[in-house]
Enzyme design. Structure first.
Site, PDB file in Angstrom:
ATOM      1  N   THR A  25       0.751  -1.280   0.001  1.00  0.00           N
ATOM      2  CA  THR A  25       0.142  -0.188   0.021  1.00  0.00           C
ATOM      3  C   THR A  25       0.927   1.344   0.037  1.00  0.00           C
ATOM      4  O   THR A  25       1.135   1.932   0.891  1.00  0.00           O
ATOM      5  CB  THR A  25      -0.825   0.185   1.311  1.00  0.00           C
ATOM      6  OG1 THR A  25      -0.021  -0.275   2.550  1.00  0.00           O
ATOM      7  CG2 THR A  25      -2.026  -1.123   1.067  1.00  0.00           C
TER       8      THR A  25
ATOM      9  N   GLU B  84       0.883  -7.214   9.933  1.00  0.00           N
ATOM     10  CA  GLU B  84       2.210  -7.982  10.293  1.00  0.00           C
ATOM     11  C   GLU B  84       3.057  -6.919  10.830  1.00  0.00           C
ATOM     12  O   GLU B  84       3.213  -5.749  10.128  1.00  0.00           O
ATOM     13  CB  GLU B  84       2.362  -8.167   8.731  1.00  0.00           C
ATOM     14  CG  GLU B  84       3.899  -8.676   8.770  1.00  0.00           C
ATOM     15  CD  GLU B  84       3.931  -9.917   9.111  1.00  0.00           C
ATOM     16  OE1 GLU B  84       3.170 -10.903   9.111  1.00  0.00           O
ATOM     17  OE2 GLU B  84       4.988 -10.208  10.105  1.00  0.00           O
TER      18      GLU B  84
ATOM     19  N   PHE C 125      15.299   1.508  19.093  1.00  0.00           N
ATOM     20  CA  PHE C 125      14.872   2.794  18.476  1.00  0.00           C
ATOM     21  C   PHE C 125      15.141   3.845  18.959  1.00  0.00           C
ATOM     22  O   PHE C 125      14.460   4.997  18.707  1.00  0.00           O
ATOM     23  CB  PHE C 125      13.464   2.509  18.217  1.00  0.00           C
ATOM     24  CG  PHE C 125      13.282   1.636  17.049  1.00  0.00           C
ATOM     25  CD1 PHE C 125      13.473   0.269  16.882  1.00  0.00           C
ATOM     26  CD2 PHE C 125      12.821   2.079  15.771  1.00  0.00           C
ATOM     27  CE1 PHE C 125      13.293  -0.573  15.657  1.00  0.00           C
ATOM     28  CE2 PHE C 125      12.334   1.461  14.746  1.00  0.00           C
ATOM     29  CZ  PHE C 125      13.136   0.030  14.493  1.00  0.00           C
TER      30      PHE C 125
ATOM     31  N   CYS D 152       8.540   1.680   4.945  1.00  0.00           N
ATOM     32  CA  CYS D 152       7.110   1.531   5.638  1.00  0.00           C
ATOM     33  C   CYS D 152       7.166   2.817   6.656  1.00  0.00           C
ATOM     34  O   CYS D 152       5.922   3.489   6.469  1.00  0.00           O
ATOM     35  CB  CYS D 152       7.366   0.419   6.716  1.00  0.00           C
ATOM     36  SG  CYS D 152       7.237  -1.191   5.616  1.00  0.00           S
TER      37      CYS D 152
ATOM     38  N   LYS E  11      18.502   0.553   5.458  1.00  0.00           N
ATOM     39  CA  LYS E  11      19.076   0.019   6.647  1.00  0.00           C
ATOM     40  C   LYS E  11      20.162  -1.168   6.305  1.00  0.00           C
ATOM     41  O   LYS E  11      19.732  -1.853   5.126  1.00  0.00           O
ATOM     42  CB  LYS E  11      18.221  -0.350   7.685  1.00  0.00           C
ATOM     43  CG  LYS E  11      17.378  -1.289   7.313  1.00  0.00           C
ATOM     44  CD  LYS E  11      16.299  -1.777   8.489  1.00  0.00           C
ATOM     45  CE  LYS E  11      15.546  -3.238   8.445  1.00  0.00           C
ATOM     46  NZ  LYS E  11      14.656  -3.451   9.478  1.00  0.00           N
TER      47      LYS E  11
HETATM   48  C1  UGA Z   1       9.250  -1.201  10.435  1.00  0.00           C
HETATM   49  C2  UGA Z   1       8.559  -1.701  11.666  1.00  0.00           C
HETATM   50  O1  UGA Z   1      10.010  -1.649  12.601  1.00  0.00           O
HETATM   51  C3  UGA Z   1       8.339  -2.963  11.604  1.00  0.00           C
HETATM   52  O2  UGA Z   1       7.857  -3.387  12.792  1.00  0.00           O
HETATM   53  C4  UGA Z   1       7.113  -3.011  10.739  1.00  0.00           C
HETATM   54  O3  UGA Z   1       6.437  -4.282  10.423  1.00  0.00           O
HETATM   55  C5  UGA Z   1       7.525  -2.314   9.128  1.00  0.00           C
HETATM   56  O4  UGA Z   1       8.133  -1.247   9.533  1.00  0.00           O
HETATM   57  C6  UGA Z   1       6.482  -2.553   8.309  1.00  0.00           C
HETATM   58  O5  UGA Z   1       5.574  -1.653   8.403  1.00  0.00           O
HETATM   59  O6  UGA Z   1       6.203  -3.322   7.234  1.00  0.00           O
HETATM   60  P1  UGA Z   1      11.436  -1.725   8.627  1.00  0.00           P
HETATM   61  O7  UGA Z   1      10.818  -0.738   7.824  1.00  0.00           O
HETATM   62  O8  UGA Z   1      12.017  -3.019   8.091  1.00  0.00           O
HETATM   63  O9  UGA Z   1      10.359  -2.006   9.874  1.00  0.00           O
HETATM   64  O10 UGA Z   1      12.586  -1.006   9.295  1.00  0.00           O
HETATM   65  P2  UGA Z   1      12.985  -0.648  10.784  1.00  0.00           P
HETATM   66  O11 UGA Z   1      13.814  -1.509  11.371  1.00  0.00           O
HETATM   67  O12 UGA Z   1      11.754  -0.189  11.603  1.00  0.00           O
HETATM   68  O13 UGA Z   1      13.963   0.874  10.533  1.00  0.00           O
HETATM   69  C7  UGA Z   1      13.217   1.855   9.790  1.00  0.00           C
HETATM   70  C8  UGA Z   1      14.350   2.916   9.671  1.00  0.00           C
HETATM   71  O14 UGA Z   1      14.518   3.657  11.052  1.00  0.00           O
HETATM   72  C9  UGA Z   1      15.685   2.794   9.190  1.00  0.00           C
HETATM   73  O15 UGA Z   1      15.922   3.323   8.029  1.00  0.00           O
HETATM   74  C10 UGA Z   1      16.328   2.567  10.430  1.00  0.00           C
HETATM   75  O16 UGA Z   1      17.881   3.098   9.852  1.00  0.00           O
HETATM   76  C11 UGA Z   1      15.853   3.811  11.119  1.00  0.00           C
HETATM   77  N1  UGA Z   1      16.258   3.862  12.653  1.00  0.00           N
HETATM   78  C12 UGA Z   1      15.853   2.528  13.418  1.00  0.00           C
HETATM   79  C13 UGA Z   1      16.987   4.674  13.018  1.00  0.00           C
HETATM   80  O17 UGA Z   1      17.411   5.630  12.431  1.00  0.00           O
HETATM   81  N2  UGA Z   1      17.175   4.634  14.425  1.00  0.00           N
HETATM   82  C14 UGA Z   1      16.980   3.843  15.229  1.00  0.00           C
HETATM   83  O18 UGA Z   1      17.032   3.704  16.601  1.00  0.00           O
HETATM   84  C15 UGA Z   1      16.117   2.658  14.579  1.00  0.00           C
END
Ligand code: UGA
Length: 437
Positions: free
Chosen positions: A88, A154, A253, A264, A327
Site C-alpha cells: 500500500t 504484520e 529505536f 514503511c 538500513k
Molecule cells: C518497520 C517496523 O519496524 C516493523 O515493525 C514493521 O512491520 C515494518 O516497518 C512494516 O511496516 O512493514 P522496517 O521498515 O523493516 O520495519 O525497518 P526498521 O527496522 O523499523 O527501521 C526503519 C528505519 O529507521 C531505518 O531507516 C533505520 O535505519 C531507522 N532507525 C531505526 C533509526 O534511524 N534509528 C533507530 O534507532 C532505529
C-alpha cells in the site's frame, strides 16, 4: 485436515509469509500477477535480499509444500485461507496510501470464490479499509456471506523477516466472527505461545499504524535531541545511552543519526495523518508532521555537515558514500536516507561514489547519475570526505589506517553513530557525527 493457504502478493511480506507458513507445515500456494517474479520464486530465487529466507524458500519448494501461480482461479480453488499481502505505497503527490492493489486482489479473487473460505488482510491500511473490503467480498463472491474477512497486521522487520514471522512478539486478529478467530488460532497454533490480541477490524488496522507511528516518533525524538545537542555542544550518543537505562524509555529505536527511511515508516506516518484528516481527527496526529519534518531535517543537516567539512562547496570534491540501503541487512532502497543524501550532494556539484554490500543494483537503477564502487575502499579512493550512511557491519569493521591510505583527506562523517570516535581520531581522522561535538 489442515487448512490450505494461499498468499496473494509475493513481495517482501508475501514471499516471507508464504515460505514461513510452508515451513510451519501448511500447503501453501503463492500468487502474484508478475509472471517474472513467480518464475524466479519457482526456481528458488528471491527478488529481495533477506537473510535466511532463501533457505526456507528452497526447502519448502523441495518438499512440495510451497508452490507458486499467477492464476486466481487456481488460488480460489486451492485455498481455505487466503492471506492478502500486497503493498500500500504512498500515492504520488499525496500523503494518503494507495490501496488500489488491495482492491485489485479482492476484485480478482472474489468472482472465483464458490465455497466457504477466509480472506485475511495483512497489508498496512487506512482504518476503515477492512470493513469496505469485507462488504466488497460478500458482494462479488458467488459464495456470498460464506466468504469472510479478517485483518491480521504484520509487524516483521526487513532483515529479520524470517525470525519475526516464525517468532512474532504478538499476533493481532481483527475479526468479524468467532469462526474466523478459531480458524486463525489454528493456523498460528504451530507458532507456540504467542500473545494474541483479538479485536475488531478498525482496532486491528490502527494497531499497525500506531506501532509504526510510535517507532517513528521515538527515532525523531532522539534526533530532535541531537539537534539540541548540536546547538549546545552536548553528546546525543551519551544522552541516548543514559536514557536507555530507564526501562520506561528503553534503548531500542533510540539510535540517533540520519533517521528513518524504507517502504514503511515514512509512508505509514503520512498515510496515518491523511486518514485521520479524513475522519476529522487530524489534530490528534499533527505531531506526526513534526516527526516527519525532524526526520527530513537530519538528511539536510548531513549534507550541510559534509559541505562544511570540504570547505563550503562540493564543487571539485570527491565524496564517498558508504551505504545505499535504507538500513543494514537489506537491499531495499525505498526512501533511503543514504541515497537521498548522495543524490543531493551530487546535485550540488560533488563527485559522489557510493558503495553498498547488497543494494548496488537497486541503487544504480534508481540513481544512474551517481558513480558506484565495488568495495568500500574503492568508493573511498581519492575522497575528500567519507560519509557512513548505512551501518553495515563491514563498515563498522573498517580499519581506519587502511581506509586512510586511500582517501585524499582523512575526514569522515558517521551518519549512524556507529563508529568508535576515539579509534578514528587516534588514526588522525577528522571524525564528525550527527548530534555530537
Ligand atoms: C518497520 C517496523 O519496524 C516493523 O515493525 C514493521 O512491520 C515494518 O516497518 C512494516 O511496516 O512493514 P522496517 O521498515 O523493516 O520495519 O525497518 P526498521 O527496522 O523499523 O527501521 C526503519 C528505519 O529507521 C531505518 O531507516 C533505520 O535505519 C531507522 N532507525 C531505526 C533509526 O534511524 N534509528 C533507530 O534507532 C532505529
Amino acid at each position: 485436515m489442515p487448512y490450505r493457504l494461499t498468499v496473494l502478493g509475493t513481495g517482501y511480506l508475501g514471499a516471507t509469509h508464504a515460505a514461513c507458513m510452508a515451513e510451519l507445515g501448511f500447503e501453501v500456494l503463492g500468487l502474484d500477477v508478475d509472471e517474472a517474479k513467480i518464475e524466479r520464486l519457482r526456481s528458488g530465487e528471491l527478488p529481495i535480499h533477506e537473510p535466511g529466507l532463501r533457505e526456507v524458500l528452497q526447502r519448502n519448494l523441495d518438499n512440495g509444500r510451497l508452490r507458486f501461480t499467477t492464476s486466481y482461479e487456481e488460488a480460489a480453488a486451492f485455498g481455505d485461507v487466503h492471506f492478502v499481502c500486497v503493498g500500500t505505497p504512498q500515492k504520488k503527490g499525496e500523503n494518503a496510501a494507495d490501496v488500489s492493489y488491495l482492491d485489485a486482489v479482492v476484485e480478482s479473487l472474489a468472482p472465483h470464490l464458490t465455497r466457504e473460505c477466509l480472506v485475511v488482510g495483512k497489508s498496512t491500511v487506512p482504518v476503515g479499509t477492512a470493513q469496505r473490503l469485507a462488504d466488497k467480498l460478500v458482494r462479488l463472491a458467488p459464495a456470498g456471506p460464506q466468504v469472510e474477512l479478517a485483518w491480521n497486521p504484520e509487524f516483521l522487520r526487513e532483515g529479520f523477516a524470517v525470525q519475526d514471522t516464525l517468532h512474532p512478539n504478538r499476533i493481532v486478529l481483527g475479526i468479524g466472527s468467532e469462526k474466523a478467530e478459531k480458524i486463525l488460532r489454528e493456523v498460528y497454533a504451530p507458532l507456540g505461545d504467542v500473545p494474541i490480541v483479538v479485536t475488531d477490524y478498525p482496532t486491528s488496522e490502527l494497531v499497525k499504524s500506531a506501532a509504526n507511528a510510535f517507532l517513528a516518533t521515538k527515532i525523531s525524538f532522539i534526533n530532535a535531541m541531537a539537534e539540541v545537542c548540536e546547538a549546545s555542544h552536548a553528546d546525543v550518543k551519551q544522552l541516548s545511552l543514559a536514557l536507555s537505562f530507564d526501562e520506561r524509555i528503553g534503548g531500542k529505536f533510540l539510535n540517533p543519526g540520519l533517521g528513518f527511511g524504507g517502504g514503511c515508516l515514512p509512508k505509514d506516518i503520512r498515510a496515518f495523518m491523511a486518514r485521520a484528516g479524513e475522519l476529522g481527527a487530524d489534530q490528534a496526529l499533527t505531531f506526526l508532521r513534526e516527526v516527519d519534518a525532524i526526520n527530513m531535517r537530519r538528511r539536510a543537516r548531513m549534507v550541510d555537515l559534509a559541505r562544511e567539512l570540504v570547505g563550503g562547496s562540493f564543487q571539485g570534491c570527491t565524496v564517498a558514500v558508504l551505504g545505499a540501503a535504507f538500513k543494514p541487512n537489506s537491499d531495499d532502497i525505498r526512501d533511503s536516507p543514504a541515497l537521498d543524501v548522495a543524490a543531493t550532494i551530487g546535485d550540488q556539484g560533488g563527485r559522489v561514489t557510493v558503495y553498498d554490500p547488497v543494494a548496488l543494483d537497486n541503487a544504480r537503477r534508481a540513481h544512474p547519475e551517481l558513480t558506484y564502487g565495488s568495495s568500500a575502499l574503492e568508493a573511498a579512493r581519492g575522497a575528500h570526505v567519507v560519509l557512513l550512511l548505512t551501518e553495515w557491519q563491514e563498515f563498522i569493521d573498517l580499519d581506519p589506517e587502511e581506509l586512510g591510505s586511500v582517501v585524499a583527506t582523512r575526514k569522515i562523517v558517521d551518519g549512524r553513530n556507529a563508529l568508535d570516535a576515539e579509534t578514528w581520531r587516534a588514526s588522525s581522522w577528522h571524525y564528525r557525527a550527527l548530534g555530537r561535538p
